[in-house]
Scaffold this active site. Structure first.
Site, PDB file in Angstrom:
ATOM      1  N   GLU A 109      -4.488  90.299  73.495  1.00 41.45           N
ATOM      2  CA  GLU A 109      -6.633  90.739  73.567  1.00 41.45           C
ATOM      3  C   GLU A 109      -7.117  91.224  74.639  1.00 41.45           C
ATOM      4  OE1 GLU A 109     -10.006  89.924  71.893  1.00 41.45           O
ATOM      5  OE2 GLU A 109      -8.957  90.594  69.818  1.00 41.45           O
ATOM      6  N   HIS A 155      -9.530  91.314  78.057  1.00 40.77           N
ATOM      7  CA  HIS A 155     -11.260  91.277  78.425  1.00 40.77           C
ATOM      8  C   HIS A 155     -11.395  92.036  79.966  1.00 40.77           C
ATOM      9  CE1 HIS A 155     -13.698  87.768  76.937  1.00 40.77           C
ATOM     10  NE2 HIS A 155     -13.652  88.647  76.126  1.00 40.77           N
ATOM     11  N   ASN A 199       0.474  93.961  70.203  1.00 43.46           N
ATOM     12  CA  ASN A 199      -0.134  95.371  71.743  1.00 43.46           C
ATOM     13  C   ASN A 199      -1.183  95.422  71.393  1.00 43.46           C
ATOM     14  OD1 ASN A 199      -1.494  97.438  70.367  1.00 43.46           O
ATOM     15  ND2 ASN A 199       0.282  96.976  68.709  1.00 43.46           N
ATOM     16  N   HIS A 210     -15.474  98.522  69.763  1.00 45.07           N
ATOM     17  CA  HIS A 210     -14.706  97.072  69.654  1.00 45.07           C
ATOM     18  C   HIS A 210     -13.987  96.662  68.582  1.00 45.07           C
ATOM     19  CE1 HIS A 210     -13.274  94.237  72.462  1.00 45.07           C
ATOM     20  NE2 HIS A 210     -13.934  92.886  71.785  1.00 45.07           N
TER      21      HIS A 210
END
Lengths: 232, 660, 83, 83
Positions: free
Chosen positions: B92, B94, B497, B47
């Protein structure tokens, strides 16, 4: 005519109200910080929409106790003009400047769409530029916009002509389908006894420029200006 | 709680492999303590380090004359748009937190991307989101869908940033693995932009915003692992968002960014304090000396490991020139924000940590970070077997429907085509009075006050096309985004992206990833839309299913004259309806086959990028010359759906269409 | 000493959340629920305070802010801190 | 028979509402509150049911829908209907 836009932490529409007053109407306008006690001799106080104090507990419940509200309450009780939009309307009811309360929408969801309003009473400083019964298109954006008051208060508001705007359908009828949040009697905006304090859930400041597709809100602000309002 | 003894075994539990653990021993010249192991393992997680993707991401075109920040260098991309203004934007994911706790997972996703943008000094003016779920017929999928939408709405509405567009796609490949990608766009004057750097020995390192708790620990590593039963009981690690605190932080940060005494600011996302201290220091080669006792804590007895790895929301780290700490404090106090001076910038290049008067950590910043010493891997890729036995389709197998109206109704009611107003009516899309075109059109349009220009923004992805043919799918994702921006009259500028894929250690998945990036890159070259940064989300799979390989493209375009914004709906009877480009009657991977026959077959439609570019340029020219009344992109559902949408979306009245 | 405050809509005010919970319970096979009402539960901790002082402060909090008298009723209970 | 269910965030999970109420009480001159926590209070009416049956249904309701096991804890109390 001098406008004062109160800024609570968590308020979002202070920029929008400031923009309309300054750039669309060309009036002088100042921000009023919630911790101050000075209303800077404004003629009109605007309590903007948004989520003052995060709207925790109840919308407007905590904002009602911020320092500046003492001055706003005195200002209103001495015949000052106070316009509460969306969350601002909720703060006015919590501060007992307007009767009743705004509670969560019956859909239990946030509602953001364009509604049709009917002008119920043009004899107020806020609706002089409209015709009686005009149909206006304005955006709403709220999760707690259901107006509630006990029957006695409701009757008083209706009989005394203090319901200024009502949710209606395209033909101007106050139907259930046209009611976006379950407000009693499709009430969208009410004023106090001397018509100087107005609270409304729809956002007139978001309907003042053709570039955003709606202009029916402009006449509300123009009504105030044309009152030649200037505290002596 | 005595800290566990650090062994290879413990390192493996932290997601590190043997070579990585040996590298750590080499870098430090000793065995790391528990806190140091935690710090390095989270910074070297997929990550934070992008270790399995950065080598390929570098192949995407990242230069452009109006790019003000190198991709990946800052918290968000930065593009010049003239008038002394720049656009900061990013997308982003999640996904994993939203699969565990949809409401808070989605809400904190919005909070994180907003902070990435306003920590650049930019005022957020629009948010969009791209959501993917399993079919709504399944109760769990409905629960995830309902709560993700409510989480995005409640957070975005409270902070006062309009949610003006996005997409929602349903497909069984996303059951159990929802995709929740959030995008934010902000505007900043050139001289107010802020960098995420630390500099100047002796300057103060200050944390401000909410207090630190134990939420989200292992958030970074947790996002780098498949969702297994074992990750179920890590649930208390879920982060909870406070949009009210975020709004105060937003206003305080923008005020701070205008002050000369601010050296740098970075928001705390994955890996919290660890990521901020190391990335800000590594960018300039400085170090930081930090006293963890000074970190405002929400819970008692937190150990250094927990303080450094906590992912509590709504926190920022800033470096203030020494002597100006009181000036900065005035801003924090104005907005009722807790703050604390944690320590000083040093010239050692190391992050040194103290707790209860003892030194508890000393690690070189450069070796932790992406672009520094973090590992970079070139994974092995292998053409997936499924690509060879994909069912082809023969038009004869799919006879013309006897009743066209019936077929048409099936298409229009398919969840991927039907109106999404149930979703976006829960988002405030008119706050800030800039919204010229809100959700439901081809692209959102937001005006820029003080100029007569506007931004066109769209967010698009297509997992099915990338699954059927990764390279062509990558091209189509960018082409579709550019086409949507052009349909409203916007000239494509740049993209961000979010690449949502499965496990990179599976060669077939890595082939999809490599090919999709190659396709995206060639399209970005043609449309001259450089990549300004973004996000990679791997491991979107669970024991029983894996997602379609889904790159999601966020594109920003510029409209020079806000009065020339184009809309998708018909406006006048007897107007001619015209197709720009060619219709090839290609049903490969189409929604028609899926809706009518529940079949996925054929290859991804071909795309000639040069031809597509010329079609878009012709469209922009037509809009500029005022010769057309509407423009609409033909995508899911094809021509029939596109014409139908143009007939019904005019807010004033309905239209019909006579098609030969 | 801690105060457990519950705030509910007055009788007669439509409670859509309560109705939503009631419908959901039916669809989940939880039977026998004739009515569901949803309100707020607020816990106030008064570490060093006598019961009577804490109670006075709790009453003041309820009247001033925790409940809106136009639409809500409140009740509270003073409880010794066991932990 | 009725069930009084209270649902709160688990220990350690940030409670933004509680924080806001605590700050507001301080500014209103309500003293001595070291911590405020805000949760939901749900009342379920079981008109014709024995205490044990009603309790079983209440437990099922809490686990299925009234509380989110990921971040919330629940408690309930069974009470005879006085009115």
């Amino acid at each position: 005519m001098k406008y004062g836009v109160v800024v609570f932490p968590g308020a979002n529409c202070d920029h929008d109200a400031y923009h309309v007053a300054k750039h669309v109407l060309g009036e002088s306008v100042v921000y009023l910080w919630h911790k101050d006690h000075d209303l800077q001799e404004v003629d009109v106080v605007i309590l903007p929409g948004g989520f003052s104090y995060g709207d925790y507990l109840r919308s407007g419940a905590i904002a009602r106790f911020s320092p500046i509200m003492n001055e706003v309450i005195d200002f209103a009780n001495n015949g000052g003009y106070v316009l509460g939009i969306c969350n601002g309307f909720q703060v006015l009811t919590e501060a007992d400047l307007l009767p009743g309360a705004l509670i969560p929408n019956t859909s239990t969801k946030f509602e953001c769409k364009t509604v049709t309003l009917r002008v119920e009473n043009r004899e107020t400083p806020y609706s002089g530029e409209y015709e009686q019964g005009d149909l206006l298109r304005m955006p709403i954006a709220h999760g707690e916009g259901r107006y509630y008051a006990n029957q006695e208060t409701l009757d008083l508001l209706e009989n005394d002509g203090r319901v200024i705007f009502r949710y209606v359908d395209a033909e101007g009828k106050p139907t259930m389908e046209a009611n976006p949040n379950g407000s009693l009697n499709n009430v969208a905006g009410i004023c106090n006894e001397d018509r100087k304090v107005l609270g409304m859930m729809p956002h007139p400041e978001r309907a003042c420029e053709s570039v955003v597709g709606m202009t029916d809100g402009l006449a509300l602000f123009k009504s105030l200006v044309n009152q030649q309002v200037a505290t002596v | 709680m005595s800290e566990p003894e650090v062994t290879l075994e413990l390192a493996k539990e932290h997601g590190l492999n043997t070579e990585e653990y040996e590298r750590i021993l080499e870098i430090l010249g000793r065995t790391p303590n528990y806190t140091e192991l935690g710090i390095i393992s989270v910074m070297w997680s997929e990550h934070c380090s992008y270790k399995n993707s950065i080598a390929l991401l570098k192949q995407l075109p990242r230069e452009g004359e109006n790019l003000l920040a190198e991709a990946g260098e800052e918290n968000a991309g930065l593009v010049d748009i003239g008038d002394g203004l720049a656009v900061a934007f990013k997308i982003e994911s999640h996904n994993h937190p939203s699969a565990i706790e949809p409401y808070q997972g989605a809400a904190t996703g919005v909070g994180g991307i907003l902070r990435d943008v306003f920590s650049m000094g930019a005022r957020p003016i629009a948010s969009l989101n791209s959501l993917r779920f399993g079919p709504p017929t399944d109760e769990r999928n409905r629960y995830l869908f309902k709560n993700v939408v409510k989480g995005i709405g409640d957070y975005g509405n409270s902070v006062g940033v309009p949610t003006v567009g996005g997409e929602v796609v349903f497909d069984e490949h996303y059951s159990g693995n929802p995709l929740v990608n959030a995008m934010t766009v902000g505007i900043v004057k050139h001289d107010n932009t802020m960098s995420a750097i630390a500099d100047g020995e002796g300057n103060s390192v200050i944390i401000f915003g909410s207090a630190t708790g134990r939420d989200g620990i292992h958030g970074a590593t947790f996002a780098s692992e498949e969702l297994t039963e074992e990750s179920e009981e890590r649930r208390p690690a879920v982060q909870v968002g406070d949009p009210f605190a975020e709004k105060s932080i937003l206003e305080a940060t923008l005020e701070l960014c205008r002050k000369p005494y601010v050296v740098g600011i970075q928001d705390m996302g994955a890996a919290g304090i660890t990521c901020c201290t190391s990335e800000m220091s590594a960018r300039t080669g400085v170090g930081m000396d930090v006293d963890l006792d000074k970190v405002p804590q929400r819970e008692e007895g937190m150990i250094p490991y927990e303080i450094m790895l906590s992912e509590s929301q709504e926190r920022m780290l800033t470096v203030i020139k020494s002597g100006f700490e009181d000036e900065a404090a005035k801003i924090f106090e104005k907005w009722d924000l807790p703050y604390s001076i944690l320590g000083k910038v040093t010239d050692t290049g190391n992050i040194t940590l103290h707790h209860n008067g003892e030194k508890v950590g000393d690690v070189p910043a450069w070796d932790l970070v992406l672009g520094g010493g973090a590992p970079v891997y070139h994974r092995e890729s292998e053409r997936p077997k499924y690509l060879d036995d994909l069912p082809q389709y023969d038009v004869e197998d799919y006879p013309e429907p006897e009743d066209y109206n019936d077929a048409f109704k099936t298409m229009m009611s398919h969840p991927n085509i039907a109106s999404k107003s149930w979703v976006y009516q829960q988002y405030d899309h008119t706050v800030r009075t800039n919204t010229v075109q809100g959700p439901g059109g081809d692209a959102a349009v937001v005006r820029i006050k003080g100029t007569d220009r506007a931004l066109a923004i769209s967010v698009d992805g297509n997992g099915k096309y990338v699954y059927l043919n990764p390279r062509k799918g990558g091209k189509l994702a960018v082409a579709e985004s550019a086409r949507n921006v052009a349909c409203v009259g916007g000239k494509p500028l740049a993209i961000t992206n979010c690449l949502n894929f499965g496990n990179p250690y599976d060669p077939e998945i890595y082939y999809q990833f490599k090919e999709a990036i190659a396709g995206m890159g060639s399209a970005c070259e043609i449309f001259n839309t450089p990549v300004t940064g973004g996000n990679v989300s791997f491991y979107n799979e669970s024991p029983d299913s894996a997602v379609y390989p889904t790159p999601v493209i966020g594109m920003v375009g510029l409209i020079d004259d806000v009065n020339k914004v184009m809309t998708p709906y018909f406006k006048r009877e007897n107007d001619f309806i015209m197709i720009m480009g060619t219709l090839k009657g290609d049903l490969g991977g189409s929604t028609y086959l899926q809706a009518q026959y529940d079949t996925l077959a054929g290859d991804t439609p071909d795309i000639d990028l040069d031809f597509e570019q010329r079609v878009q340029e012709a469209l922009l020219d037509a809009i500029e010359r005022d010769v057309i009344h509407s423009a609409h992109d033909v995508s899911d559902g094809g021509l029939a759906v596109a014409v139908a949408e143009s007939c019904i979306e005019n807010p004033d009245r309905l239209y019909g269409a006579d098609i030969h | 000493m801690k105060a457990l405050v519950t705030v509910h809509y007055k009788q007669g005010i439509l409670d859509p959340q309560g109705k939503a919970v009631q419908n959901a319970l039916k669809s989940l096979g939880v039977d026998g629920v004739s009515e569901a009402r949803v309100g707020r539960h607020i816990v106030l901790q008064f570490p060093e305070m006598s019961k009577s002082d804490a109670e006075a402060q709790t009453k003041k909090a309820c009247e001033k802010i925790l409940a809106n008298p136009v639409i809500e009723d409140y009740e509270y209970e003073m409880v010794e801190n066991t932990a």
